[in-house]
Structure formats: structure tokens, C-alpha cells
Design an enzyme around this catalytic site. Structure first.
Site, PDB file in Angstrom:
ATOM      1  N   ASN A  92       0.861  -1.181   0.000  1.00 17.65           N
ATOM      2  CA  ASN A  92       0.000   0.000   0.000  1.00 17.65           C
ATOM      3  C   ASN A  92       0.899   1.233   0.000  1.00 17.65           C
ATOM      4  OD1 ASN A  92      -1.834   2.019   0.517  1.00 17.65           O
ATOM      5  ND2 ASN A  92      -2.308   1.354   2.612  1.00 17.65           N
ATOM      6  N   TRP A  93       0.933   1.920  -1.132  1.00 14.55           N
ATOM      7  CA  TRP A  93       1.837   3.070  -1.258  1.00 14.55           C
ATOM      8  C   TRP A  93       1.238   4.336  -0.652  1.00 14.55           C
ATOM      9  CZ3 TRP A  93       4.070   2.392  -6.965  1.00 14.55           C
ATOM     10  CH2 TRP A  93       4.861   1.233  -6.974  1.00 14.55           C
ATOM     11  N   LYS A  94       0.005   4.253  -0.209  1.00  7.32           N
ATOM     12  CA  LYS A  94      -0.660   5.391   0.446  1.00  7.32           C
ATOM     13  C   LYS A  94      -0.508   6.675  -0.400  1.00  7.32           C
ATOM     14  CE  LYS A  94       0.152   3.167   4.851  1.00  7.32           C
ATOM     15  NZ  LYS A  94       0.123   3.273   6.304  1.00  7.32           N
ATOM     16  N   HIS A 121      -9.389   0.609   5.038  1.00  6.44           N
ATOM     17  CA  HIS A 121      -8.111   0.796   5.730  1.00  6.44           C
ATOM     18  C   HIS A 121      -8.338   1.687   6.957  1.00  6.44           C
ATOM     19  CE1 HIS A 121      -4.003   2.036   6.558  1.00  6.44           C
ATOM     20  NE2 HIS A 121      -3.619   0.965   5.873  1.00  6.44           N
ATOM     21  N   GLU A 170      -6.756   4.076   8.092  1.00  3.50           N
ATOM     22  CA  GLU A 170      -6.577   5.514   7.851  1.00  3.50           C
ATOM     23  C   GLU A 170      -7.837   6.114   7.215  1.00  3.50           C
ATOM     24  OE1 GLU A 170      -2.854   5.110   5.787  1.00  3.50           O
ATOM     25  OE2 GLU A 170      -1.896   4.569   7.674  1.00  3.50           O
ATOM     26  N   GLU A 225      -5.184  -5.695  10.602  1.00  5.09           N
ATOM     27  CA  GLU A 225      -4.172  -4.667  10.841  1.00  5.09           C
ATOM     28  C   GLU A 225      -4.452  -3.994  12.176  1.00  5.09           C
ATOM     29  OE1 GLU A 225      -2.359  -3.333   6.869  1.00  5.09           O
ATOM     30  OE2 GLU A 225      -4.085  -2.076   7.257  1.00  5.09           O
ATOM     31  N   GLY A 256       2.499   1.690  10.810  1.00  8.81           N
ATOM     32  CA  GLY A 256       3.405   2.820  10.661  1.00  8.81           C
ATOM     33  C   GLY A 256       4.110   3.218  11.953  1.00  8.81           C
ATOM     34  N   SER A 293       3.605  -2.758  10.282  1.00  8.72           N
ATOM     35  CA  SER A 293       5.072  -2.741  10.391  1.00  8.72           C
ATOM     36  C   SER A 293       5.713  -4.065   9.954  1.00  8.72           C
ATOM     37  CB  SER A 293       5.504  -2.346  11.806  1.00  8.72           C
ATOM     38  OG  SER A 293       5.009  -1.063  12.131  1.00  8.72           O
ATOM     39  N   GLY A 309       2.757  -1.290   4.327  1.00  4.38           N
ATOM     40  CA  GLY A 309       2.816   0.137   3.999  1.00  4.38           C
ATOM     41  C   GLY A 309       4.252   0.565   3.754  1.00  4.38           C
ATOM     42  N   GLY A 310       4.886   1.057   4.796  1.00  8.39           N
ATOM     43  CA  GLY A 310       6.227   1.651   4.690  1.00  8.39           C
ATOM     44  C   GLY A 310       7.234   0.827   3.909  1.00  8.39           C
TER      45      GLY A 310
HETATM   46  C1  PEP Z   1      -0.660  -0.336   6.052  1.00 10.49           C
HETATM   47  O1  PEP Z   1      -0.617   0.776   5.550  1.00 10.49           O
HETATM   48  O2  PEP Z   1      -1.623  -1.058   5.818  1.00 10.49           O
HETATM   49  C2  PEP Z   1       0.425  -0.735   6.921  1.00 10.49           C
HETATM   50  C3  PEP Z   1       0.343  -1.897   7.509  1.00 10.49           C
HETATM   51  O3  PEP Z   1       1.483   0.136   7.077  1.00 10.49           O
HETATM   52  P1  PEP Z   1       2.945  -0.201   7.712  1.00 10.49           P
HETATM   53  O4  PEP Z   1       3.415  -1.469   7.057  1.00 10.49           O
HETATM   54  O5  PEP Z   1       3.764   0.975   7.383  1.00 10.49           O
HETATM   55  O6  PEP Z   1       2.730  -0.407   9.180  1.00 10.49           O
END
Ligand code: PEP
Length: 260
Positions: A11-13, A97, A99, A169, A175, A215, A236-237
Site C-alpha cells: 500500500n503506497w498510500k 483501511h 486511515e 491490521e 506505521g 510494520s 505500507g512503509g
Molecule cells: C498499512 O498501511 O496497511 C500498513 C500496515 O502500514 P505499515 O506497514 O507501514 O505499518
């Protein structure tokens, strides 16, 4: 026990312009072998979907949207529909998600409408659920996740649920660098699979992929993937960098080759 084919999703957000996304997609394409025994998906921002889909065409890497609106078209400024995602080259779409729930008013009811729209539009929904830190600390993890599932999947037919993936999640792990322990993640994944078993039967529960997100990094993915009910990761990251994402895809070590 048979494990399902893993899905590793990035997920590049709200990161990467079109040219930046194209650069990452090109590098990723060169790193991820067509023989990889894992389904792979990246979800760039909407403005980069077209270029990324074009670059990844014919590779094993699929493209997904990060969200959609439930109507097919209309006067809904700023929104994007399932047919638009499909036409841009998407196979998957992330829905609900945390967010979106936290900053944009996403509810279990809107998640339900979006899942239906995704399925009607021929997309595979990746449905996100998970508890906040306060909810975990007050022992509400299972009740929160159950309510997200009950209301998010309400009224869906068995074959529709089977076309979805669930991403567990924990909000406190997104994050933040804090990963749920493998036991904490497995416990909730098992709970989700048992809930699906009760609601939709054994064959749906056995087939559905339950991804972990929070993470996930090249250093912890193998331990997570070794758990019985963890069928992949929503990242994500660590998905923003092609080499790190390719390492995640290659958690089975020799499935990544550098063709660059
Ligand atoms: C996500 O955006 O779904 C996520 C899990 O982010 P990260 O891996 O950065 O925690």
C-alpha cells in the site's frame, strides 16, 4: 493443514508522483521473478495507477486501488469507481483501511457498500479490520474485529466472501514500528477464520486469505508467514522501496531473482 497461496500486497498510500511510482514499478518488475509462488499486488495513488499498470502488464505483479466509491459513476467530486479502477488496470482494491476509517469517516456500513461495488466491478476486495491500542488494552480486540466483519460482510453470498481477502491490521502497529507478536497476530487470524467458518462454512474459511498488516518488514515476514492462519501481508512503509518490497515477496528466499 493446507496453506493458501500467499498474497503480499503493498500500500503506497499518498506517496509517489507518477514518475516516482514508475521508477519503483520498473525496479520491482526487474526484481520479482515470474516464477514466484506468491500473489503480489501494489496499490499506488490513483494518479499513478495507469502508468504503474502499464509497466507491470504481463508481470506477476498486480495493481490495486487504495479505495473506491460504491457508485459506478455520477456527480461525486473526487471519487473513483470500480469500473474506473478496473479500466486503469486494477485487479484488487483495498477497502476500509484504518486511515480511511480514522480520517475520512469510513464506517462498517460504507465498507459493506464498497465491498459490494468492488465485487460487482470484478475486483478482489482486501478488507481491512483491526483494533486500536485502547481497544486492545480494554480487551475489546475480538469484539471490535467481529463487529467489523459482521457489518462489513453483511448480506454477502458465500462465493462473494471467498473472493475477498481480510487484512488484520492492529491500528497500533500501523506505521509505528510496533509489530504484533506472531502469537498476537495468529490469535486474531485464527479468531477471524473461526468466525468465517461459523458464518460461511468450512470451505470458505479454508479458502479465504487472511493477511497481516502492521510494520511488516523483510526481517519479520518469515516468522509471521510461518503461522498457520497468516496467508500474506499488507505492507505500507516497507513497500515503498522496491528492493525491500521484493525481499518481502521473496520471503521464501530463492523466489526473488535480480534480472536487472
Ligand atoms: C498499512 O498501511 O496497511 C500498513 C500496515 O502500514 P505499515 O506497514 O507501514 O505499518
Amino acid at each position: 493443514m493446507t496453506k493458501r497461496k500467499p498474497l503480499i500486497a503493498g500500500n503506497w498510500k499518498m506517496y509517489k508522483t507518477g514518475p516516482q511510482a514508475a521508477e519503483t514499478a520498473n525496479r520491482l518488475r526487474s526484481l520479482v521473478s515470474e516464477f514466484v509462488d506468491v500473489d503480489v499486488m501494489v496499490a499506488p495513488p490513483f494518479t499513478a495507477l495507469g502508468i504503474v499498470a502499464e509497466i507491470l502488464k504481463g508481470s506477476v505483479i498486480c495493481v490495486g486501488g487504495q479505495d473506491l466509491f460504491w457508485e459506478v459513476e455520477g456527480a461525486y467530486t473526487g471519487e473513483i469507481s470500480a469500473p474506473m479502477l478496473k479500466a486503469a488496470g486494477c485487479t484488487y482494491v483495498i477497502i476500509g483501511h484504518s486511515e480511511r476509517r480514522q480520517y475520512f469517516g469510513e464506517t462498517n456500513a460504507s465498507v459493506n457498500r464498497k465491498i459490494r461495488a468492488a465485487l460487482n466491478g470484478g475486483l478482489f476486495p482486501v478488507v481491512c479490520v483491526g483494533e486500536s491500542e485502547a481497544e486492545r488494552e480494554s480487551n475489546q480486540t475480538f469484539s471490535v474485529v467481529q463487529q467489523q466483519l459482521e457489518e462489513g460482510l453483511e448480506g454477502l453470498a458465500f462465493d462473494e466472501v471467498q473472493r475477498a481477502s481480510i487484512a488484520y491490521e492492529p491500528v497500533w502497529a500501523i506505521g509505528t514500528g510496533k509489530t504484533a507478536t506472531t502469537d498476537q497476530a495468529q490469535e486474531v487470524h485464527k479468531f477471524i477464520r473461526e468466525w468465517i467458518d461459523k458464518a460461511y462454512g468450512n470451505s470458505v474459511a479454508n479458502a479465504i486469505r487472511i493477511l497481516y498488516g502492521g510494520s511488516v518488514k523483510p526481517e519479520n515476514i518469515s516468522d509471521l508467514m510461518a503461522m498457520a492462519d497468516i496467508d500474506g501481508a499488507l505492507v505500507g512503509g516497507a513497500s515503498l522501496d522496491a528492493d525491500s518490497f521484493a525481499a518481502l515477496v521473496g520471503f521464501q528466499v530463492d523466489s526473488v531473482t535480480d534480472k536487472a
